[in-house]
Every structure is written in C-alpha cells, then in structure tokens.
Design an enzyme around this catalytic site. Structure first.
Site, PDB file in Angstrom:
ATOM      1  N   LYS A 270       1.856   1.260   2.975  1.00 37.44           N
ATOM      2  CA  LYS A 270       1.356   1.035   1.616  1.00 37.44           C
ATOM      3  C   LYS A 270       1.314  -0.442   1.256  1.00 37.44           C
ATOM      4  O   LYS A 270       1.931  -1.283   1.902  1.00 37.44           O
ATOM      5  CB  LYS A 270       2.160   1.860   0.621  1.00 37.44           C
ATOM      6  CG  LYS A 270       1.747   3.335   0.733  1.00 37.44           C
ATOM      7  CD  LYS A 270       2.092   4.170  -0.447  1.00 37.44           C
ATOM      8  CE  LYS A 270       1.471   5.552  -0.251  1.00 37.44           C
ATOM      9  NZ  LYS A 270       2.148   6.572  -1.029  1.00 37.44           N
ATOM     10  N   ARG A 304       6.852  11.035   4.610  1.00 35.80           N
ATOM     11  CA  ARG A 304       5.413  11.198   4.883  1.00 35.80           C
ATOM     12  C   ARG A 304       4.928   9.915   5.550  1.00 35.80           C
ATOM     13  O   ARG A 304       4.951   8.857   4.925  1.00 35.80           O
ATOM     14  CB  ARG A 304       4.681  11.457   3.567  1.00 35.80           C
ATOM     15  CG  ARG A 304       3.185  11.698   3.721  1.00 35.80           C
ATOM     16  CD  ARG A 304       2.542  11.907   2.356  1.00 35.80           C
ATOM     17  NE  ARG A 304       1.138  12.240   2.470  1.00 35.80           N
ATOM     18  CZ  ARG A 304       0.170  11.352   2.616  1.00 35.80           C
ATOM     19  NH1 ARG A 304       0.442  10.069   2.676  1.00 35.80           N
ATOM     20  NH2 ARG A 304      -1.094  11.745   2.695  1.00 35.80           N
TER      21      ARG A 304
HETATM   22  N1  HH2 Z   1       0.438   9.013  -0.579  1.00 32.78           N
HETATM   23  C1  HH2 Z   1      -0.866   9.163  -0.286  1.00 32.78           C
HETATM   24  C2  HH2 Z   1      -1.467  10.426  -0.300  1.00 32.78           C
HETATM   25  N2  HH2 Z   1      -0.747  11.533  -0.584  1.00 32.78           N
HETATM   26  N3  HH2 Z   1       1.323  12.521  -1.159  1.00 32.78           N
HETATM   27  C3  HH2 Z   1       2.614  12.402  -1.464  1.00 32.78           C
HETATM   28  N4  HH2 Z   1       3.346  13.488  -1.758  1.00 32.78           N
HETATM   29  N5  HH2 Z   1       3.245  11.187  -1.482  1.00 32.78           N
HETATM   30  C4  HH2 Z   1       2.577  10.038  -1.205  1.00 32.78           C
HETATM   31  O1  HH2 Z   1       3.202   8.956  -1.264  1.00 32.78           O
HETATM   32  C5  HH2 Z   1       1.183  10.124  -0.882  1.00 32.78           C
HETATM   33  C6  HH2 Z   1       0.571  11.408  -0.869  1.00 32.78           C
HETATM   34  C7  HH2 Z   1      -1.666   7.957   0.083  1.00 32.78           C
HETATM   35  O2  HH2 Z   1      -1.654   7.747   1.463  1.00 32.78           O
HETATM   36  P1  HH2 Z   1      -2.868   8.148   2.415  1.00 32.78           P
HETATM   37  O3  HH2 Z   1      -3.043   9.640   2.464  1.00 32.78           O
HETATM   38  O4  HH2 Z   1      -2.708   7.517   3.735  1.00 32.78           O
HETATM   39  O5  HH2 Z   1      -4.124   7.457   1.728  1.00 32.78           O
HETATM   40  P2  HH2 Z   1      -5.362   7.985   0.874  1.00 32.78           P
HETATM   41  O6  HH2 Z   1      -4.854   8.561  -0.409  1.00 32.78           O
HETATM   42  O7  HH2 Z   1      -6.189   6.756   0.669  1.00 32.78           O
HETATM   43  O8  HH2 Z   1      -6.060   9.039   1.691  1.00 32.78           O
END
Ligand code: HH2
Length: 324
Positions: A270, A304
C-alpha cells in the site's frame, strides 16, 4: 504478575493494558496492570478474552494468509495482469500452491480514484474464475465485493467468505444477503467512496473513530442476523486515511481485539509504504512484510497479501522463534 490472554490465546498475553475513555472531545488514557479489577467493563473483558471461533473451518490459533487475486484492469498493485480469466485462475492456483489459506477474488478495484464497476461486468469477470477454482483449490475462496448479487452468486458457486470494503453499507441489500448466505463476513472500515476517499480524510481520533464505526457495523450485522462469531474486523489501511492515520492504526491494531472478532490486516504494497520509503508498488515487499509482522505481533489473525510465499517464509521465522 498476572496476565490477560487475548482472544483465548496462550501466545497472546498482556501484562499491562491501556484503558481509553472518550467523552465527547475528551479522551482519557491510563496504563493499568492487567490484573486490575476495574480494567474494563466485564462484557468488554469477556469479548477480549473469548476464544475466537474458526472462520470458514479455519482455526485462528496461527496467522492465516489471504492471497489477493484482482481480476481488474486498474488495481493499484497489479491492475491488468490478471484480467483474463485464464491469467487470474493461473495466478490463484500459484498462490494456493504457495500456501494461501484463503484466496480473495475481486473484480472491482477500490484504489483511490477508481470508478465503480457495474453489476454485469463484475459478474462477467468474477464468476468464471470462482467456478473454475472452487473444485480445484485447497484454500477457501473469499469474494471481495460490495454488491449483494455478487455475494449471492459467489456463495452459490462455492465462496466460503465475504469481504466487503464497505462493511455491508454500499448496497442496501448486502446485509440481508450476507445473512442469508450464512458465510463469515469481513467488515472493513473506509471513510468515503474510493473515488474521493483520499481527498481530505479527517478524524477526531482515527483509532477511536474506526473502532466505534466498526462496533456500530457489528451491531447492525447482529440486528440483521449475522452473529459476531461470523464477523471479522479490518481497520482498512489506505481507505480514506492519510499517512499519519495509517501509521496510528498500525501501531494500535491490538485495540480491535476489544470488538470480540478476529482482525484482518491489509497493508500489502500500500501507498503508506511508498510514502515512507519512496519505493514503487512493485518494490514494496520488504515494507509489506514489516507491516505483516507488526500485525501478528499484536495478535492479528488474518493477513491479506499479494506475496504469499514471502509472507509464509516471514511467518515461519516469526513462529519458529515464538515457539522456542
Ligand atoms: N485492500 C484492498 C482491497 N480489498 N479488503 C480488505 N478486507 N482489506 C483491505 O485492506 C483491502 C481489501 C486494496 O488492495 P488491492 O485489492 O490490491 O487493490 P485494488 O482495490 O486496487 O484492487
């Protein structure tokens, strides 16, 4: 000196505790010995100490790893790499082989500034991947969505967990559908919508505001028929938070045990890591591992992450030394 075992875990003992009381804008803090009688109201102590139920059949005695599978053109960390179903399936199988306990499958990016995806497009992206993976993987499947209909269909296709970055607030039907599925649900805190959440996030006290917000969401879920034992809480690193907000939350993760639910931490790759170090998204693994260990040190039960094998290795070293 007597100790307080958090979440029923003999490896999570605290000798002292910080008691925080907020009354309007006044916040009082005091450090007390864990055996002090007036440390906290009995129901809070009971929630802190109670052993957490298994989630989707997975015991919570050792940290679980959730591997991220983004079927999106625009995710902040890996946008576009796994948009084709075959690429997403191959990636998920790799994370499964690397030892992920759960695979979190999402088809809508929630990165700062991202646009929402409509229902049909989200279903078109996510369903073939879930259907292909369900009979093949050892890991449980989690559906990362804010939409009730996606939750319903994914559950029918074999998803064992719901992960909603809006904590079942985005879709008016989500509370009821999540209750009907009978699945465990991750309630993540976010301030504002992904499109605008980073514009000017403000809190009176970020840790206490996030705690109180999650407590209110747990109440709403219980009223809708989802028991606390099926809920997981997540402070939502990067969702409507400045660098200072993210760091304050990372330093205070253990407070969330007071909600009586397992804690999930999503810090992998992040932007706070980039802000602290200048590292690009692709180079944030060391910072991601540091954040993961900071979490498990505070008793976080679920991590995660994008990099499953590397996180497993870090945890193996951590757990080895703990066991010794
Ligand atoms: N962070 C992201 C997406 N989903 N869910 C939970 N429970 N906690 C988190 O911190 C979280 C999440 C963001 O990360 P990523 O899926 O890699 O990115 P994007 O939202 O751009 O797909």
């Amino acid at each position: 000196m007597s100790t307080l075992a958090v979440a029923g875990r003999s490896d999570l003992l605290f000798a002292t505790a910080e008691v925080i009381e907020r009354d309007g804008s006044e916040v009082r803090r005091r450090i007390v010995s864990a055996d002090a009688r007036d440390i906290a109201p009995p129901e809070l102590l009971e929630r802190l100490g109670r052993r957490r139920d298994a989630i989707a059949g997975l015991a919570l005695e050792r940290p679980l790893i959730v591997g991220v599978v983004n079927i999106t053109p625009d995710s902040f960390s890996d946008g576009g790499r796994y948009l084709a179903p075959d690429a997403a399936i191959a990636h998920a199988l790799r994370l499964d082989a690397e030892g992920a306990d759960i695979l979190d499958i999402g088809a809508e990016s929630t990165r700062p500034g991202s646009e929402a995806v409509d229902l049909q497009e989200e279903l078109r992206r996510v369903m073939p991947v879930i259907e292909a993976l369900a009979p093949k993987v050892r890991a449980r499947l989690s559906i990362d969505t804010r939409k009730a209909e996606v939750m319903r269909r994914a559950a029918r296709a074999g998803a064992a967990l719901i992960n909603d970055v809006s904590a079942l607030t985005h879709d008016p039907g989500a509370l009821q559908v999540a209750a009907e599925t009978g699945l465990p649900v991750v309630l993540m805190h976010a301030q504002g919508d992904p499109r605008t959440m980073q514009d000017d996030p403000r809190y009176a006290d970020v840790v206490l505001d996030v705690y109180d917000w999650l407590a209110a969401r747990i109440d709403a879920c219980e009223r809708a028929g989802i028991p606390r034992s099926r809920l997981i809480v997540d402070p939502g690193i990067g969702f409507g938070k400045t660098l200072a907000h993210n760091l304050a939350l990372l330093g205070a993760l253990s407070i969330f045990h007071g909600l009586g639910c397992p804690i999930l931490l999503g810090a992998s790759r992040k932007s706070f890591i980039g802000k602290l170090t200048g590292a690009d998204v692709a180079d944030r693994l060391p910072g991601s591992i540091a954040a993961a260990l900071l979490g498990v040190q505070q008793g976080v039960q679920i991590l995660r992450v994008h990099d499953v094998a590397a996180t497993r290795q870090a945890l193996a070293v951590w757990e080895g030394a703990q066991g010794a």
